[in-house]
Design a protein around this motif. Sequence first.
Motif, mmCIF file in Angstrom:
data_model
loop_
_atom_site.group_PDB
_atom_site.id
_atom_site.type_symbol
_atom_site.label_atom_id
_atom_site.label_comp_id
_atom_site.label_asym_id
_atom_site.label_seq_id
_atom_site.Cartn_x
_atom_site.Cartn_y
_atom_site.Cartn_z
ATOM 1 N N ASN A 36 0.822 -1.213 0.000
ATOM 2 C CA ASN A 36 0.000 0.000 0.000
ATOM 3 C C ASN A 36 0.861 1.271 0.000
ATOM 4 O OD1 ASN A 36 -2.504 1.252 -0.079
ATOM 5 N ND2 ASN A 36 -2.597 1.482 2.136
ATOM 6 N N LYS A 78 0.111 -3.131 -3.832
ATOM 7 C CA LYS A 78 -1.196 -3.493 -3.283
ATOM 8 C C LYS A 78 -1.140 -3.497 -1.765
ATOM 9 C CE LYS A 78 -2.146 -6.201 -7.340
ATOM 10 N NZ LYS A 78 -2.257 -7.512 -7.937
ATOM 11 N N LYS A 79 -2.327 -3.423 -1.163
ATOM 12 C CA LYS A 79 -2.393 -3.516 0.288
ATOM 13 C C LYS A 79 -1.920 -4.888 0.725
ATOM 14 C CE LYS A 79 -6.227 -0.339 1.178
ATOM 15 N NZ LYS A 79 -7.575 -0.237 1.788
ATOM 16 N N ASN A 81 -5.791 -0.912 6.448
ATOM 17 C CA ASN A 81 -4.616 -0.878 5.570
ATOM 18 C C ASN A 81 -4.308 -2.231 4.942
ATOM 19 O OD1 ASN A 81 -3.795 -2.094 7.944
ATOM 20 N ND2 ASN A 81 -1.769 -1.174 7.912
ATOM 21 N N SER A 93 -5.683 -5.715 2.434
ATOM 22 C CA SER A 93 -6.511 -6.081 1.283
ATOM 23 C C SER A 93 -7.798 -6.767 1.734
ATOM 24 C CB SER A 93 -5.771 -7.055 0.363
ATOM 25 O OG SER A 93 -4.645 -6.460 -0.202
#
Length: 184
Positions: free
Chosen positions: A27, A54-55, A86, A88
């Motif tokens: 992230n 990506k997270k 924070n 996915s």
Amino acid sequence: MEQEEAAEKVKTAGNESSLLLTGLEGNTLYHLTVRAYNAAGYGPPSTAVRVATKKSPPSQAPSNVMWIQDGSHVSLGWEPVRPLANESEVMGYKVLLRQEGQSNSQVIETQKTSAVVILPDVGVYIIEVCAVSEGGDGTASPQIRVPSYAGGKVTSAQSTLHIFSTSSSSVTLLLVLMVPSTSW
């Protein structure tokens, strides 16, 4: 937001024109440039490319994993994983099944908070459950040890229900004995 002088640099060998960057924070927005170099020094940098990672996957493991065994069939259920802000979003779950003493696992993917696995041989099996997200696999649940008996069939009178609670410091196991009713 760093200046080029403070940025981390990675060099390729020879005329390699690609590179895999690892160990990046989840992230996070990165600015990447490429520069050629030779014995005379560095050339001008390319136009900066902005790349966001990506997270991270959920850090919480599936909790309250429950299972019931009927012969070689093991039905599993668990509480859904709720990712932190924070992390996915959960897209599904993986159930990892391996025979004790073996390193290779059978993987069953599901969108639900339940699954049925079949124990192929006699022995003790290790089962774990983890959430699957865009950022990767989350933390696995504590291991469950399930025996598979000779003959491969356990009657309903011998079925067991096990509850594994991960939210407290105690472990609760519940044994349910199902006795068939008789006709009078």
